[in-house]
Design a protein around this motif. Structure first.
Motif, PDB file in Angstrom:
ATOM      1  N   ALA A  96       0.756  -1.421  -0.118  1.00 46.58           N
ATOM      2  CA  ALA A  96      -0.094   0.130   0.016  1.00 46.58           C
ATOM      3  C   ALA A  96       0.878   1.360  -0.088  1.00 46.58           C
ATOM      4  N   ARG A 124      -5.276   2.925  -1.429  1.00 45.74           N
ATOM      5  CA  ARG A 124      -6.454   2.763  -0.635  1.00 45.74           C
ATOM      6  C   ARG A 124      -7.600   2.304  -1.345  1.00 45.74           C
ATOM      7  N   ASP A 125      -8.253   1.371  -0.933  1.00 48.28           N
ATOM      8  CA  ASP A 125      -9.412   0.397  -1.298  1.00 48.28           C
ATOM      9  C   ASP A 125      -8.967  -0.038  -2.934  1.00 48.28           C
TER      10      ASP A 125
END
Length: 142
Positions: A96, A124-125
Motif C-alpha cells: 500500500a 486505498r481501497d
C-alpha cells in the motif's frame, strides 16, 4: 544501473502494473492540463517538499484548492497538449506504499524541460493516490 534498497517487500506483478496504470492516467490528465482530474488522484492534505533559492529545505501542506490553483498557474493555459517521456523507478515499501523516483522530459509549446522528482503514493481501497510530491527548486513558491 540503479540499485533499489531492500525494503522487505517484494512487489507483485499487479502492484507494478497498477502503479504504472496510475501514472499513465495522471500523465494523460497532465498532458491535457486537466488539473481537476489530477487532483482527483491525490490524497489531501497533500505534502510538498522542496528547497528554496537560499538553499534551505521547505515543506508545506496544500488542500485541494491550493493544488488546483497552483498547478493551473504552473501548467499554464493553452490548447496544445504537454508531452512527457518518463523513466520511473518505484520502491515499494508495502503493498500500500511506494516511493517513485522519476526522470522526465516535459515538452510544451516546443520547449523541453528536464525534471527529476519523487512521489509518495498510497493505495486505498485498491486505488493508488499520490500523497507527497518532492522536487527541488519550488520552495520559494510553497
Amino acid at each position: 544501473m540503479t540499485f533499489l534498497p531492500e525494503t522487505g517487500y517484494v512487489p507483485t506483478d499487479e502492484d507494478r502494473s497498477s502503479l504504472d496504470a496510475w501514472f499513465a492516467a495522471y500523465d494523460a490528465h497532465s498532458a491535457k492540463r486537466d488539473v481537476q482530474a489530477m487532483a482527483d488522484l491525490a490524497v489531501f492534505p497533500l505534502n510538498l517538499v522542496s528547497d528554496d533559492s537560499a538553499g534551505n529545505g521547505r515543506s508545506a501542506q496544500w488542500d485541494r484548492e491550493q493544488f488546483v490553483g497552483t498547478m493551473t498557474h504552473v501548467m499554464g493555459e493553452g490548447s496544445q497538449d504537454i508531452t512527457f517521456e518518463s523513466q520511473r523507478t518505484p520502491v515499494f515499501l508495502s503493498p500500500a506504499m511506494a516511493v517513485v523516483f522519476t526522470d522526465s522530459t516535459m515538452t510544451a509549446n516546443g520547449e523541453s524541460t528536464q525534471l527529476r522528482y519523487a512521489d509518495i503514493l498510497v493505495r486505498r481501497d485498491g486505488q493508488w493516490a499520490f500523497q507527497t510530491m518532492i522536487q527541488g527548486g519550488w520552495g520559494d513558491n510553497l
